[in-house]
Every structure is written in structure tokens, then in C-alpha cells.
Design a protein around this motif. Structure first.
Motif, PDB file in Angstrom:
ATOM      1  N   GLY A   1       7.742  11.101 -12.751  1.00 18.32           N
ATOM      2  CA  GLY A   1       8.511  10.154 -12.721  1.00 18.32           C
ATOM      3  C   GLY A   1       7.823   8.546 -12.992  1.00 18.32           C
ATOM      4  N   ARG A   2       9.228   7.559 -13.031  1.00 18.16           N
ATOM      5  CA  ARG A   2       9.271   6.360 -13.137  1.00 18.16           C
ATOM      6  C   ARG A   2       8.817   5.360 -11.999  1.00 18.16           C
ATOM      7  N   ARG A   3       7.827   4.741 -12.017  1.00 23.96           N
ATOM      8  CA  ARG A   3       7.459   3.991 -10.717  1.00 23.96           C
ATOM      9  C   ARG A   3       8.990   3.169 -10.193  1.00 23.96           C
ATOM     10  N   ALA A   4       8.982   3.153  -8.845  1.00 28.98           N
ATOM     11  CA  ALA A   4       9.769   2.423  -8.145  1.00 28.98           C
ATOM     12  C   ALA A   4       9.346   0.703  -8.067  1.00 28.98           C
ATOM     13  N   SER A   5      10.527   0.456  -8.485  1.00 31.46           N
ATOM     14  CA  SER A   5      10.643  -1.573  -8.953  1.00 31.46           C
ATOM     15  C   SER A   5       9.888  -2.122  -7.791  1.00 31.46           C
ATOM     16  N   ARG A   6       8.706  -2.493  -7.694  1.00 35.75           N
ATOM     17  CA  ARG A   6       8.689  -3.349  -7.068  1.00 35.75           C
ATOM     18  C   ARG A   6       7.777  -4.614  -7.759  1.00 35.75           C
ATOM     19  N   LEU A   7       7.479  -6.004  -6.339  1.00 39.74           N
ATOM     20  CA  LEU A   7       7.293  -7.003  -7.131  1.00 39.74           C
ATOM     21  C   LEU A   7       5.937  -7.212  -6.822  1.00 39.74           C
ATOM     22  N   PRO A   8       5.101  -7.868  -8.202  1.00 40.04           N
ATOM     23  CA  PRO A   8       3.818  -8.176  -7.706  1.00 40.04           C
ATOM     24  C   PRO A   8       2.793  -9.137  -5.890  1.00 40.04           C
ATOM     25  N   ARG A   9       2.518  -9.019  -6.226  1.00 41.19           N
ATOM     26  CA  ARG A   9       1.683  -9.020  -4.581  1.00 41.19           C
ATOM     27  C   ARG A   9       1.872 -10.170  -3.990  1.00 41.19           C
TER      28      ARG A   9
ATOM     29  N   ARG B   1      15.851  -9.379  -9.385  1.00 47.09           N
ATOM     30  CA  ARG B   1      15.957  -8.205 -10.176  1.00 47.09           C
ATOM     31  C   ARG B   1      15.248  -8.152 -11.358  1.00 47.09           C
ATOM     32  N   GLY B   2      14.731  -8.941 -12.215  1.00 45.57           N
ATOM     33  CA  GLY B   2      14.591  -9.333 -12.804  1.00 45.57           C
ATOM     34  C   GLY B   2      13.030  -8.687 -13.626  1.00 45.57           C
ATOM     35  N   LEU B   3      12.320 -10.124 -12.609  1.00 46.50           N
ATOM     36  CA  LEU B   3      10.834  -9.900 -11.966  1.00 46.50           C
ATOM     37  C   LEU B   3      10.299  -7.803 -11.348  1.00 46.50           C
ATOM     38  N   ARG B   4      11.392  -7.340 -10.751  1.00 41.26           N
ATOM     39  CA  ARG B   4      11.231  -6.634 -10.254  1.00 41.26           C
ATOM     40  C   ARG B   4      10.972  -5.102 -11.689  1.00 41.26           C
ATOM     41  N   ASP B   5      11.980  -5.559 -12.396  1.00 41.09           N
ATOM     42  CA  ASP B   5      11.790  -4.654 -13.266  1.00 41.09           C
ATOM     43  C   ASP B   5      11.017  -4.492 -14.457  1.00 41.09           C
ATOM     44  N   MET B   6      10.301  -5.738 -14.334  1.00 37.89           N
ATOM     45  CA  MET B   6       8.313  -5.558 -15.114  1.00 37.89           C
ATOM     46  C   MET B   6       7.757  -4.354 -15.279  1.00 37.89           C
ATOM     47  N   GLN B   7       6.387  -4.415 -15.039  1.00 34.47           N
ATOM     48  CA  GLN B   7       5.539  -3.942 -15.360  1.00 34.47           C
ATOM     49  C   GLN B   7       4.757  -4.863 -14.169  1.00 34.47           C
ATOM     50  N   GLU B   8       3.855  -4.033 -13.909  1.00 36.98           N
ATOM     51  CA  GLU B   8       3.374  -5.130 -12.491  1.00 36.98           C
ATOM     52  C   GLU B   8       2.354  -6.210 -13.092  1.00 36.98           C
TER      53      GLU B   8
ATOM     54  N   ARG C   1       1.104  -1.058  -0.006  1.00 37.95           N
ATOM     55  CA  ARG C   1      -0.316   0.131   0.225  1.00 37.95           C
ATOM     56  C   ARG C   1       1.295   1.360  -0.200  1.00 37.95           C
ATOM     57  N   ALA C   2       1.744   1.401   0.508  1.00 34.33           N
ATOM     58  CA  ALA C   2       3.022   2.253   0.867  1.00 34.33           C
ATOM     59  C   ALA C   2       3.645   2.524  -0.458  1.00 34.33           C
ATOM     60  N   ALA C   3       3.718   1.633  -1.691  1.00 34.22           N
ATOM     61  CA  ALA C   3       4.822   1.872  -2.883  1.00 34.22           C
ATOM     62  C   ALA C   3       3.390   2.197  -3.613  1.00 34.22           C
ATOM     63  N   GLU C   4       2.003   1.281  -3.533  1.00 31.85           N
ATOM     64  CA  GLU C   4       0.908   1.750  -4.340  1.00 31.85           C
ATOM     65  C   GLU C   4       0.722   3.689  -4.791  1.00 31.85           C
ATOM     66  N   GLU C   5       0.545   4.623  -2.749  1.00 33.48           N
ATOM     67  CA  GLU C   5       0.226   5.639  -2.595  1.00 33.48           C
ATOM     68  C   GLU C   5       2.076   6.370  -2.658  1.00 33.48           C
ATOM     69  N   SER C   6       2.565   5.891  -2.438  1.00 32.59           N
ATOM     70  CA  SER C   6       3.956   7.169  -3.294  1.00 32.59           C
ATOM     71  C   SER C   6       3.979   7.020  -5.009  1.00 32.59           C
TER      72      SER C   6
END
Length: 499
Positions: free
Chosen positions: A64-72, A124-131, A53-58
Motif C-alpha cells: 500500500g501507500r508508503r508512510a510519510s517521512r522526510l528526506p534524509r 506536514r507539507g514536506l512529509r506528504d511529498m514523494q521523497e 533505515r527502519a522506514a525504508e525496510e518497512s
């Protein structure tokens, strides 16, 4: 025990239900009991949802470009690992699996929290993809959900879902290749980058001998090869191990079995639109089931024949006389069998005779002769003590299938499937290793090992097995020099045949 987060809307409530099952499954692998598993799952779930939720809120308020994050789901699974590490740090490590504690205090765990460029390539590869793309890849490859169900959840056209998945796989490969190039590496690893990329692109390319030797000793390059090679079925394991870390393969196996249970293994599965699947596939499945039934009937008939009295020249078969219960070596017995090497004088002295229903002219425990008569003592190559029945040897109480799923330079993954003739309310499967292999982790059973002998005991949820049913479990183990298949399988102390 912490409260679970409250869903913000109906969509998040549905997502919570799906994610909780995955989190609890991994937490159960990480702990030493169900109470600890539930506690770890709840703490990790709360932590992961707060982070998501914090990542989605930010992202909503940022630019600019979204922060790298993993799917749920993978995000929550990494939260389980983080929470387990926190338990170990504050003195609650006794609630965790002993092997996980060793891993948490090793350099392997440090890779997941250390410098970003040193973290596993798959992570790293999964984080760099669109969620949405990363979620599609994870649900299809690791959670093993049917592609039509994944497409429906992701809002995709079911007819184009396979094409979409193949594109996402290619995107994941590109991200991993780029991250591999960015990884700090020595000159030897750098010299193999282009060759590794070329070899993993083609399903028919052979790996050169020098590259194969390098992959056997370099963890980072071996991880990169697993992520870059989209053919061969190794992508799910590369994702699970690279993102989750400890217990990744065991989690992968659990999710596959959970998906089979949800779909109803062995039955035609309705698709999401309510229609039955491919008619040709259903017809083939029906044919296989029919052949299976026929095989069972033939086996039952063979068993019945094998248990019938045999030998066509005995008195009861020819004249309908009652069965003689006199011991084989007793008075009035033919001289041939009593004088042969298969007769033990002590069997007469102790009163061990032919079992009830066995013709007196037939040596007890001998195999059925190919001809019609009773075998003489001189033709018995492997005599048994008098009075011992071999029916249990002719028909084993259980049958074992040992499957070596995967193997790497110092370890391997295997599954054991046991089919039992009798109904069980608990079970214990044992076997022996020939080459000093050691079981490190087991799922769907509790493990104990004493030297080469390994014993797997039933869990609470799978201890009941119907007659003619099967039980299965899997494990990870280490090996050195050789890794030959185990032997001397037994079920509850009774020997099994190995298929």
C-alpha cells in the motif's frame, strides 16, 4: 561518544558525508561548545540513520501507500532536535544553548511532537511529498546548492532542472494548502482561508488590511501564508523554520555561506560538466572586478593626497625651508590663530604642539581649506585641541554594512559586514540599539549585550581577517514598538563608518 553508523554501500557513504556536514552545522548552533556539538551530532546522526533505515525496510516489506517521512537531511536535522530534547530531559541541558533550552520547555517545541494536525504546515507539507521531490526542494531551497549540482545528485536532466523545481514548488504549495484546510481552526481563521489562497497565488496581489492584521497575530495562518507564497524569496525560511524549528533561520544562513565557500565566492565557478559558466555572466563579473580595482586605486590616491601637507602659502611650500616645529601658540607665532577661539592656552603650557611634518602656519587638525590659503581662526566652525591629528577621522579604520534581512511582528533577522583597513588576528564589533532591541541568537560570532550595547566577538574559525578584507555575522533579535537601525559601530574599540 557513540560510533557513527557504517554505510551500507558507496552511494550511502557519499550521502553520509553530505548529511554529516549539515548535522554538525545545526548541532553547533544548538550547543555551547565544540565538544558538545560533536557529541550531539554523533548521537543525532546515529538516531536519524536508524529511523531512516527502519522506514525504508518497512516500505520494502509493506504494502500500500508508503508512510510519510522526510528526506534524509531534514530527517537528520529533526533528530538533532529530538536528541537535544532528550538531553534536557535527562539532566544534560547545561551542554545546550540557553535559548534552545527555553524553547524546548515552551509550547513552541511541543508543536513539533504533538498532534499531527497541529504541527507546522511546512513540516506536514514536506512529509506528504514523494521523497525525491522533497529532497530536490530541500537541497535547492535550504541547502542552497547550485541547481545543476542538485540535478546531478537527483539523477535529473540539468536542462530541465528548473522546470522540475518549479513543479515541485507548486506541489509543495498544494500539499500545504490541503494541510491548512485540514488544520483545526476557529471561525476567524476559517473565514480567511480562501482569501489567503487567492492573495498568495499572485505576485502582484495586495494583501487586504484586515488579512494583514490577522496574519500579524495568528501564528498558524502566518506560517501557512509563508508556505503558500512561492514568490518573494520567503520559501527557504518557511521550510527551515517549519521543519527544524529553533535556529531555522540561523541554520539557513550558515548553509548559504557554506555553499558560497564551496563554490568560491567572487570567482567563476566550473559547472559539473567541467565547462565554465555563462560567458556573459563571466564578462559582467570581470567588469565588476575591474571597477572594484579602479575604486580601490582611486581611494588609495585620495588617501595619499589627504595625508600630504596642505596649505599653499606656508613657508616650507614656497621657499623649501625646513618645517617649523615651534608650537602654534608659541613665541613668534602669528597673532591671528593664537587670538582666535580655536586656540587653547593650555596646549602651549603642556607642550602639545604641531605634529612633526605639519606646517607651522596651519592649525593642527583643521580640514583642508577650499581655497589655497591657510584658514583663519574666524572661519573654523568646529575647532579641535591643538596637536590633535584628524587623519584617522578622515580615513575610518573600518566600514560597516548593516542589513535588515527579515522582520516580523516581534523579531527580526539582520547581518553585519565589516570591512577593515588593517589586518586582524582577532576582532570585536560593538554597536548600540536605540529602541531596546535584544539579541536572542547569533552565528559566526559570540554575543554579549549590556543594555543597548551589543558586542560580537570572533569565533575560532574566522578571527583572522586580511587587510582590506571583511568579516560578517548574523543574528536574530526581538523588538517592540520601533526597530530603527543601530548606531555607534566600532571594531576593536575604533569607530567605524556606517554605509
Amino acid at each position: 561518544m557513540p560510533d557513527l553508523p557504517t554505510p551500507q554501500d558507496a552511494a550511502e557513504a557519499a550521502l553520509f558525508s553530505e548529511c554529516w556536514d549539515a548535522v554538525l552545522s545545526y548541532a553547533d548552533l544548538c550547543t555551547s561548545g565544540s565538544t558538545a556539538a560533536n557529541q550531539l551530532a554523533r548521537e543525532a546522526f546515529a538516531l536519524g540513520i536508524r529511523e531512516a533505515r527502519a522506514a525504508e525496510e518497512s516500505t520494502r516489506h509493506g504494502a500500500g501507500r508508503r508512510a510519510s517521512r522526510l528526506p534524509r537531511i531534514p530527517l537528520l536535522l529533526t533528530a538533532v532536535r529530538t536528541t537535544a530534547a532528550a538531553w534536557e530531559a535527562v539532566g544534560q541541558g547545561h551542554k545546550l544553548d540557553p535559548d534552545l533550552r527555553l524553547w524546548l520547555n515552551s509550547g513552541k517545541a511541543a508543536r513539533y511532537t504533538g498532534p499531527p494536525l497541529r504541527r507546522p504546515i511546512a513540516l506536514r507539507g514536506l512529509r506528504d511529498m514523494q521523497e525525491p521531490d522533497a529532497a530536490l526542494l530541500w537541497l535547492a531551497e535550504v541547502e542552497a546548492l547550485p541547481l545543476r549540482a542538485v540535478a546531478r545528485r537527483q539523477g535529473l536532466d540539468p536542462a530541465a532542472a528548473m522546470e522540475e523545481l518549479n513543479q515541485v514548488r507548486g506541489l509543495f504549495r498544494d500539499r500545504c494548502h490541503r494541510n491548512h484546510l485540514d488544520t483545526p481552526m476557529d471561525a476567524e481563521c476559517r473565514s480567511y482561508v480562501r482569501l489567503l489562497d487567492a492573495v498568495t497565488r499572485s505576485p502582484v496581489a495586495e494583501t487586504p488590511e484586515d488579512l494583514s492584521r490577522h496574519l500579524a497575530t495568528c501564528v498558524e495562518c502566518a506560517e501557512a501564508a509563508a508556505c503558500l507564497r512561492l514568490h518573494g524569496g520567503g520559501l527557504p525560511a518557511a521550510l527551515a523554520q517549519g521543519v527544524i524549528g529553533w535556529g531555522g533561520l540561523a541554520y539557513l544562513e550558515r548553509r548559504r555561506r557554506a555553499a558560497e565557500v564551496r563554490m568560491g565566492a567572487g570567482r567563476p565557478v566550473p559547472d559539473p560538466d567541467g565547462e565554465w559558466g555563462d560567458p556573459a555572466a563571466n564578462k559582467a563579473r570581470t567588469l565588476r572586478n575591474g571597477l572594484l580595482v579602479a575604486a580601490v586605486l582611486v581611494s588609495a590616491l585620495a588617501l595619499a593626497v589627504s595625508l600630504m601637507p596642505f596649505g599653499e602659502s606656508d613657508d616650507s611650500a614656497q621657499g623649501g625651508l625646513p618645517t617649523d616645529s615651534t608650537p602654534v601658540a608659541g613665541a613668534g607665532s602669528p597673532a591671528g590663530p593664537s587670538a582666535g577661539p580655536g586656540t587653547s592656552p593650555s596646549s602651549t603650557d603642556t607642550g602639545t604642539g604641531t605634529p612633526s611634518g605639519t606646517p607651522s602656519g596651519t592649525p593642527s587638525g583643521s580640514a583642508k581649506p577650499s581655497g589655497g590659503g591657510t584658514p583663519s581662526a574666524t572661519t573654523r566652525t568646529d575647532p579641535e585641541p591643538q596637536g590633535t591629528s584628524s587623519s584617522t577621522e578622515r580615513t575610518a579604520a573600518c566600514e560597516v554594512v548593516y542589513d535588515l534581512v527579515n522582520q516580523w511582528p516581534d523579531g527580526f533577522q539582520a547581518t553585519v559586514t565589516v570591512t577593515t583597513a588593517e589586518a586582524l588576528d582577532s576582532w570585536r564589533v560593538a554597536w548600540s540599539f536605540r529602541d531596546g532591541q535584544r539579541v536572542d541568537q547569533m552565528w559566526d560570532a559570540a554575543v554579549a549585550q549590556d543594555g543597548p550595547r551589543v558586542t560580537a566577538s570572533a569565533a575560532d574559525y574566522n578571527k583572522d581577517v586580511p587587510a582590506a578584507g571583511s568579516l560578517s555575522f548574523g543574528f536574530l533579535a526581538s523588538w517592540q514598538n520601533k526597530n530603527t537601525a543601530p548606531y555607534a559601530f566600532s571594531l576593536n574599540g575604533k569607530a567605524c563608518t556606517l554605509s
